[in-house]
Design a protein around this motif. Structure first.
Motif, PDB file in Angstrom:
ATOM      1  N   GLY A   1       0.800  -1.217   0.000  1.00  0.00           N
ATOM      2  CA  GLY A   1       0.000   0.000   0.000  1.00  0.00           C
ATOM      3  C   GLY A   1       0.833   1.268   0.000  1.00  0.00           C
ATOM      4  N   ALA A   2       2.165   1.133   0.162  1.00  0.00           N
ATOM      5  CA  ALA A   2       3.025   2.318   0.185  1.00  0.00           C
ATOM      6  C   ALA A   2       3.117   2.953  -1.201  1.00  0.00           C
ATOM      7  N   LYS A   3       3.108   4.268  -1.225  1.00  0.00           N
ATOM      8  CA  LYS A   3       3.270   4.997  -2.482  1.00  0.00           C
ATOM      9  C   LYS A   3       4.758   5.155  -2.769  1.00  0.00           C
ATOM     10  N   VAL A   4       5.192   4.801  -3.973  1.00  0.00           N
ATOM     11  CA  VAL A   4       6.616   4.807  -4.297  1.00  0.00           C
ATOM     12  C   VAL A   4       6.867   5.464  -5.651  1.00  0.00           C
ATOM     13  N   MET A   5       8.133   5.788  -5.861  1.00  0.00           N
ATOM     14  CA  MET A   5       8.572   6.341  -7.134  1.00  0.00           C
ATOM     15  C   MET A   5       9.860   5.644  -7.537  1.00  0.00           C
TER      16      MET A   5
END
Length: 535
Positions: free
Chosen positions: A271-275
């Motif tokens: 669920g973590a937002k990453v780039m």
């Protein structure tokens, strides 16, 4: 100036400064010229002032390419030592076109030092040893970082006046399809504070919703770290931590860690937002690609679903510095960072569909311009704070910009349509052949198969996942490439069991066979067996 006019000037062999506002297609045009040279097997050095910028063209930093490294000055003895390095001698011998992207972040003294290095290796006192030099950038972007004194752009270098630069100022807009955003950026470039504030503050942001929470851009690292840690802690899932691995010279490792956007300690949760912070077009991502963690595979690799709905199993990536064909230092980490928030400095060069921007703590002229120019439309903006400094730009740069526009117009008039193709052909023929023909990603994998390398080792060497390598093998077999996979052939008992599952499912699809086999075999093991059963 149009992109085609600029490309025509590049092909004539002149030294060029390519500029224009964000979204005018500078990097696109550079890649087009690079492709033209490579197609004709001419060697071109593709570099940039920073590692982030270099990834957009699959290049390296100008510091690494030239041998300058982290030094801020070079003595005659230093240059003599560089001249003894065989790999640098070969590099300079084969190169006649040098491209430097994002030159606004390159100090004037560094530009002069690189010129001296080029002159020494080429044995030529002309600027940069007589090579065609193509610089690209926008001086409205943030200047080079300097601890003391006023930073100087490359136009203030000693060698700049001697380069007879043709200025190519791109006027077309390709990223911002929103006229309102284009107007806003033009107002900022002209230091029209009143109009800039009017456009920004007359908008309604409160009710804005996005399919994926926008990236938050902040001026200070402390705000970014606090937000990312806070959002990660809110997720009630198991935390998986990946620690950066390193080898080689401690000082060089420290430099790599400092310049790498991937953190030493990467904590992720489902669920973590990453780039993504590296380019890997074969694997389906590039620097700035956004997504979220949707799980972890059996080997613990994070699985990312991108903004566009693509699923990627992320393999560790490698950053390294080589010297004399030897790796002096390297670091290994997953090419990801948490992306609920990033700093404006780190956003330079990115294209964002949506962003939540806080400019209330802007401390440099140009910060607002950089942040807002990352967007493709004002519809993607959620503004959370603003101060007047954010909407101002350097007055000296404004004056320079007008001069560059005038010089660009003269460059257009300089092109002689009647002799253009003839002169372009003459320049191309003056460049010695030597650029290698491009090799497809599938043939790169085939070369390692021909060396009888295992799938895991191929994946590690190519910095791809095993699933991607399996896709390459399937493509090579389908295209009837001359490839021998017998050394990868599974035992007959395994082939027989998997074959029975395919027969029972009455198709050659993986999911039905896996449902029958259960956890006995992984998807990749079934895929490998299928290569031998179908053919």
């Amino acid at each position: 100036m149009t992109q085609q006019e600029a490309l025509d000037i590049l092909k004539l062999g002149h030294n060029v400064y390519l500029t224009g506002p964000p979204g005018s297609g500078k990097t696109f045009l550079l890649n087009k010229y690079i492709s033209y040279l490579k197609k004709n097997r001419r060697k071109v050095a593709v570099t940039a002032s920073t590692g982030i910028a270099a990834t957009h063209m699959n290049g390296i930093t100008i510091h690494s390419w030239s041998g300058l490294g982290i030094k801020e000055k070079l003595t005659e003895l230093d240059i003599k030592k560089l001249l003894k390095k065989s790999y640098l001698r070969k590099k300079f011998k084969d190169t006649n076109v040098l491209i430097i992207d994002e030159v606004s972040m390159l100090h004037s003294f560094q530009f002069d030092i690189v010129n001296c290095i080029c002159q020494a290796f080429k044995g030529n006192v002309e600027a940069f040893g007589g090579m065609q030099v193509v610089c690209s950038g926008d001086f409205f972007q943030l200047p080079p970082v300097q601890k003391q004194g006023k930073p100087k752009f490359i136009i203030e270098s000693d060698i700049w006046p001697k380069m007879n630069m043709k200025i190519c100022y791109l006027a077309e807009q390709h990223r911002q399809k929103d006229n309102e955003l284009a107007d806003l950026l033009n107002h900022i470039r002209n230091n029209n504070l009143q109009e800039s504030r009017r456009i920004l503050l007359n908008r309604e942001d409160e009710e804005k919703t996005f399919p994926l929470a926008p990236v938050r851009l902040y001026t200070h690292n402390i705000d970014v770290d606090a937000i990312n840690n806070y959002e990660l802690n809110k997720i009630n899932e198991e935390e998986i931590v990946y620690h950066m691995k390193s080898n080689g010279n401690e000082n060089i490792v420290a430099i790599l860690k400092k310049t790498c956007l991937a953190p030493e300690r990467l904590a992720l949760k489902q669920g973590a937002k990453v780039m993504f912070v590296k380019n890997n077009f074969d694997a389906g991502y590039m620097n700035g690609t956004l997504g979220k963690i949707i799980g972890f595979n059996d080997e613990g690799l994070p699985i990312v679903e991108t903004f566009r709905g693509e699923r990627i199993e992320v393999a560790p990536a490698r950053w390294m510095i080589e010297e004399d064909n030897m790796i002096k230092a390297e670091i290994n980490q997953f090419p990801l960072r948490l992306a609920w928030a990033i700093t404006i400095h780190k956003s330079q060069g990115m294209n964002l569909d949506a962003a939540e921007i806080n400019l209330s703590k802007s401390f440099l002229k140009g910060m607002g311009y950089v942040a807002l120019s990352r967007l493709s439309s004002l519809a993607g903006l959620k503004l959370k704070g603003l101060n007047d400094l954010a909407l101002l730009v350097n007055e000296d740069i404004m004056e320079l910009d007008e001069t560059l526009k005038q010089l660009s117009q003269k460059a257009v008039e300089f092109i002689e349509e009647a002799n253009k193709r003839k002169l372009q052909k003459r320049f191309l023929e003056s460049l010695p052949k030597g650029g290698a023909k491009s090799i497809s990603t599938y043939m790169k994998t085939k070369a390692l198969v021909d060396a009888k390398m295992g799938i895991k080792k191929i994946a590690k060497q190519r910095e791809l996942t095993e699933a991607t390598i399996m896709s390459h093998l399937e493509k090579l077999v389908k295209d009837r490439a001359d490839i021998n996979l017998e050394y990868l052939r599974p035992p007959e008992c395994v082939l027989e069991e998997i074959n029975l599952a395919f027969q029972e499912s009455r198709c050659w699809q993986l999911a039905p066979a896996r449902a029958i086999l259960g956890d006995t075999f992984s998807y990749d093991e079934i895929r490998l067996a299928r290569l031998f059963l179908e053919n």
